[in-house]
Design a protein around this motif. Structure first.
Motif, PDB file in Angstrom:
ATOM      1  N   SER A 159      34.174  15.102   0.093  1.00 34.25           N
ATOM      2  CA  SER A 159      32.689  15.551   0.044  1.00 34.25           C
ATOM      3  C   SER A 159      32.504  16.815  -0.552  1.00 34.25           C
ATOM      4  O   SER A 159      31.835  17.007  -1.597  1.00 34.25           O
ATOM      5  CB  SER A 159      31.687  15.469   1.462  1.00 34.25           C
ATOM      6  N   PHE A 160      33.428  17.752  -0.172  1.00 36.96           N
ATOM      7  CA  PHE A 160      33.520  18.942  -1.093  1.00 36.96           C
ATOM      8  C   PHE A 160      33.991  18.601  -2.483  1.00 36.96           C
ATOM      9  O   PHE A 160      33.295  19.394  -3.475  1.00 36.96           O
ATOM     10  CB  PHE A 160      34.585  19.836  -0.212  1.00 36.96           C
ATOM     11  N   GLN A 161      35.245  17.979  -2.606  1.00 38.85           N
ATOM     12  CA  GLN A 161      35.548  17.687  -4.014  1.00 38.85           C
ATOM     13  C   GLN A 161      34.648  16.972  -4.762  1.00 38.85           C
ATOM     14  O   GLN A 161      34.191  17.299  -6.003  1.00 38.85           O
ATOM     15  CB  GLN A 161      36.916  16.916  -3.971  1.00 38.85           C
ATOM     16  N   ALA A 162      33.955  16.118  -4.316  1.00 39.47           N
ATOM     17  CA  ALA A 162      32.851  15.349  -4.995  1.00 39.47           C
ATOM     18  C   ALA A 162      31.568  16.371  -5.535  1.00 39.47           C
ATOM     19  O   ALA A 162      31.120  15.935  -6.763  1.00 39.47           O
ATOM     20  CB  ALA A 162      32.058  14.132  -4.256  1.00 39.47           C
ATOM     21  N   ALA A 163      31.114  17.328  -4.635  1.00 34.81           N
ATOM     22  CA  ALA A 163      30.422  18.449  -5.340  1.00 34.81           C
ATOM     23  C   ALA A 163      30.859  19.104  -6.455  1.00 34.81           C
ATOM     24  O   ALA A 163      30.087  19.427  -7.279  1.00 34.81           O
ATOM     25  CB  ALA A 163      29.890  19.239  -4.012  1.00 34.81           C
ATOM     26  N   VAL A 164      31.974  19.684  -6.469  1.00 31.73           N
ATOM     27  CA  VAL A 164      32.827  20.365  -7.266  1.00 31.73           C
ATOM     28  C   VAL A 164      32.644  19.521  -8.554  1.00 31.73           C
ATOM     29  O   VAL A 164      32.289  20.066  -9.826  1.00 31.73           O
ATOM     30  CB  VAL A 164      34.053  20.939  -6.781  1.00 31.73           C
ATOM     31  N   VAL A 165      33.373  18.645  -8.279  1.00 30.22           N
ATOM     32  CA  VAL A 165      33.486  17.500  -9.741  1.00 30.22           C
ATOM     33  C   VAL A 165      32.289  17.252 -10.193  1.00 30.22           C
ATOM     34  O   VAL A 165      32.032  17.089 -11.480  1.00 30.22           O
ATOM     35  CB  VAL A 165      34.460  16.455  -9.577  1.00 30.22           C
ATOM     36  N   ASP A 166      31.334  16.928  -9.452  1.00 29.93           N
ATOM     37  CA  ASP A 166      29.839  16.326  -9.965  1.00 29.93           C
ATOM     38  C   ASP A 166      29.406  17.660 -10.860  1.00 29.93           C
ATOM     39  O   ASP A 166      29.019  17.344 -11.900  1.00 29.93           O
ATOM     40  CB  ASP A 166      28.834  16.334  -8.903  1.00 29.93           C
ATOM     41  N   VAL A 167      29.408  18.790 -10.248  1.00 32.38           N
ATOM     42  CA  VAL A 167      28.921  19.888 -11.298  1.00 32.38           C
ATOM     43  C   VAL A 167      29.860  20.154 -12.727  1.00 32.38           C
ATOM     44  O   VAL A 167      29.177  20.227 -13.559  1.00 32.38           O
ATOM     45  CB  VAL A 167      29.069  21.272 -10.712  1.00 32.38           C
ATOM     46  N   LEU A 168      30.967  19.992 -12.432  1.00 31.63           N
ATOM     47  CA  LEU A 168      31.678  20.160 -13.708  1.00 31.63           C
ATOM     48  C   LEU A 168      31.742  19.245 -14.741  1.00 31.63           C
ATOM     49  O   LEU A 168      31.449  19.242 -15.937  1.00 31.63           O
ATOM     50  CB  LEU A 168      33.206  20.151 -13.060  1.00 31.63           C
ATOM     51  N   VAL A 169      31.657  17.825 -14.304  1.00 30.73           N
ATOM     52  CA  VAL A 169      31.419  16.800 -14.988  1.00 30.73           C
ATOM     53  C   VAL A 169      30.120  17.046 -15.564  1.00 30.73           C
ATOM     54  O   VAL A 169      29.847  16.660 -16.777  1.00 30.73           O
ATOM     55  CB  VAL A 169      31.611  15.385 -14.266  1.00 30.73           C
ATOM     56  N   TYR A 170      29.116  17.022 -14.780  1.00 34.24           N
ATOM     57  CA  TYR A 170      27.474  17.123 -15.388  1.00 34.24           C
ATOM     58  C   TYR A 170      27.327  17.905 -16.688  1.00 34.24           C
ATOM     59  O   TYR A 170      26.785  17.584 -17.665  1.00 34.24           O
ATOM     60  CB  TYR A 170      26.754  17.300 -14.302  1.00 34.24           C
ATOM     61  N   LYS A 171      27.718  19.233 -16.305  1.00 34.84           N
ATOM     62  CA  LYS A 171      27.474  20.293 -17.305  1.00 34.84           C
ATOM     63  C   LYS A 171      28.439  20.190 -18.609  1.00 34.84           C
ATOM     64  O   LYS A 171      28.008  20.375 -19.755  1.00 34.84           O
ATOM     65  CB  LYS A 171      28.005  21.608 -16.895  1.00 34.84           C
ATOM     66  N   THR A 172      29.505  19.399 -18.521  1.00 33.64           N
ATOM     67  CA  THR A 172      30.487  19.304 -19.398  1.00 33.64           C
ATOM     68  C   THR A 172      29.900  18.308 -20.411  1.00 33.64           C
ATOM     69  O   THR A 172      29.999  18.326 -21.638  1.00 33.64           O
ATOM     70  CB  THR A 172      31.727  18.895 -19.066  1.00 33.64           C
ATOM     71  N   LEU A 173      29.259  17.085 -19.873  1.00 33.32           N
ATOM     72  CA  LEU A 173      28.894  16.106 -20.500  1.00 33.32           C
ATOM     73  C   LEU A 173      27.489  16.423 -21.351  1.00 33.32           C
ATOM     74  O   LEU A 173      27.215  15.924 -22.402  1.00 33.32           O
ATOM     75  CB  LEU A 173      28.554  14.684 -19.687  1.00 33.32           C
ATOM     76  N   ARG A 174      26.743  17.216 -20.696  1.00 33.44           N
ATOM     77  CA  ARG A 174      25.444  17.907 -21.104  1.00 33.44           C
ATOM     78  C   ARG A 174      25.888  18.721 -22.412  1.00 33.44           C
ATOM     79  O   ARG A 174      25.193  18.389 -23.353  1.00 33.44           O
ATOM     80  CB  ARG A 174      24.816  18.794 -19.936  1.00 33.44           C
ATOM     81  N   ALA A 175      26.845  19.531 -22.254  1.00 32.05           N
ATOM     82  CA  ALA A 175      27.350  20.313 -23.564  1.00 32.05           C
ATOM     83  C   ALA A 175      27.787  19.379 -24.551  1.00 32.05           C
ATOM     84  O   ALA A 175      27.417  19.560 -25.931  1.00 32.05           O
ATOM     85  CB  ALA A 175      28.597  20.948 -23.235  1.00 32.05           C
ATOM     86  N   ALA A 176      28.546  18.278 -24.413  1.00 31.88           N
ATOM     87  CA  ALA A 176      28.964  17.375 -25.381  1.00 31.88           C
ATOM     88  C   ALA A 176      27.673  16.677 -26.103  1.00 31.88           C
ATOM     89  O   ALA A 176      27.652  16.442 -27.246  1.00 31.88           O
ATOM     90  CB  ALA A 176      29.941  16.243 -24.825  1.00 31.88           C
ATOM     91  N   LYS A 177      26.599  16.425 -25.233  1.00 33.65           N
ATOM     92  CA  LYS A 177      25.478  15.668 -25.626  1.00 33.65           C
ATOM     93  C   LYS A 177      24.733  16.590 -26.613  1.00 33.65           C
ATOM     94  O   LYS A 177      24.356  16.118 -27.602  1.00 33.65           O
ATOM     95  CB  LYS A 177      24.604  15.144 -24.733  1.00 33.65           C
TER      96      LYS A 177
END
Length: 349
Positions: free
Chosen positions: A253-271
């Motif tokens: 659950s900890f890892q899911a939270a960290v990864v979610d934030v990292l992936v969300y912002k990275t994809l937002r930047a790409a878009k």
């Protein structure tokens, strides 16, 4: 052109020889993990002493494995920022001595630029501009990388870096050091939806990160579960009770939270930038969940994701020698007055 690259920015004494910025002839790393495990993290003064003990031997080994001598080397490159100041000083002193003794050009390199460049050493298909997520124990930032290795920093962490939080959570849970690999492996046995840990700054509207809140939430959750008697820690005798929280679930659950934030912002930047290439680099780039989640999210966007082999994810001298080749071609030279700096942001375009 062969360049000797040295990195002593944290707890690994790393030296490599790289030809023409991409052909890795040697990449030698002396790890200090065992020395720091008893403390649950890197002890700066101990790291400095270990670098002093290892540096000469590692330089010799890198040259031997590359089958070259200093007569074959065109320049000496060294990480001089950012990092642990005492550790950096060991590498800088060694590089300056070698450059002076062998009458070679000296190049001071930003450690973060080395990480960003690492993907280019193994992937021919990289296009510019692209979005790079650099994640390690000391750094978490999003960068738009332009032709000629020029950068636009989109965002960075406002407190703890993602890798640092992995280590701190692992230490608190009694899992050992380094925490990233341990938690990643443990999380694969747990339920990532078992606990809804917060996603700080996920929807902040910018590209800044904050991970200290996730760390604190894990601590509060564990303390509350311990008081309630609902936390099941190893060693376990018999079967797991379905109404108990397992350590594996906390890790997942900890890892899911960290990864979610990292992936969300990275994809937002790409878009928002229109980039169709995303690179992932730094020590946390070795994380299996981060790699898989980023690739899956990028596929929906029609973007490609690249990350280096493990040997180029963690701190290493090859990435320093690699980016130094570019800097050399651009005319960078540093004199023997080169110094180390604990901080050192990469320069925007």
């Amino acid at each position: 052109m062969k360049i000797l690259g040295i990195d002593t920015s944290c707890d690994e004494t790393a030296v490599a020889v790289v030809s023409d910025g991409r052909d890795v002839l040697s990449n030698v790393i002396a790890s200090q993990i065992k020395a720091h495990q008893a403390y649950g993290g890197v002890v700066p003064e101990l790291a400095s002493r270990k670098h002093i003990e290892a540096i000469n031997y590692i330089v010799d080994k890198a040259l031997t494995e590359a089958n070259v001598t200093f007569r074959d080397v065109a320049a000496v490159a060294v990480t001089n920022r950012p990092g642990l100041i005492g550790a950096l000083l060991v590498g800088v002193a060694a590089a300056k001595s070698l450059a002076y003794a062998h009458n070679l050009p000296l190049l001071g390199i930003n450690h973060i630029e080395g990480h960003i460049y690492a993907n280019y050493m193994v992937h021919d298909a990289l296009t510019f501009p692209h979005i790079c997520l650099t994640v390690s124990g000391g750094h978490t930032l999003l960068v738009e990388v332009h032709e000629g290795w020029r950068y636009k920093v989109l965002g960075s962490t406002q407190d703890d870096a993602a890798g640092e939080v992995y280590d701190k959570v692992a230490k608190y849970l009694g899992l050992g050091f380094p925490g990233g690999k341990i938690i990643d492996e443990l999380a694969q046995k747990g339920n990532p939806s078992a606990i809804d840990f917060p996603r700080p700054m996920r929807n902040s509207g910018d590209y800044q990160f904050s991970f200290s809140g996730i760390k604190t939430s894990v601590r509060y959750f564990v303390e509350k579960a311990q008081r309630a008697g609902t936390l099941q820690l190893p060693p376990i005798v018999g079967d797991y009770k379905p109404d108990m929280i397992r350590l594996e679930d906390i890790a997942a659950s900890f890892q899911a939270a960290v990864v979610d934030v990292l992936v969300y912002k990275t994809l937002r930047a790409a878009k928002e930038t229109g980039a169709k290439t995303i690179t992932l680099t730094g020590g946390v780039a070795a994380n299996s969940e981060l790699r898989a989640s980023l690739k899956a999210a990028a596929a929906e966007l029609g973007a490609n994701v690249y990350y280096p082999p493990i040997s180029l994810c963690t701190d290493n001298g090859a990435m320093i020698a690699g980016i130094a080749y570019v800097k050399y071609q651009q005319g960078l030279r540093d004199g023997l007055a080169l110094n180390a700096a604990a901080n050192g942001a990469i320069v925007d375009v």
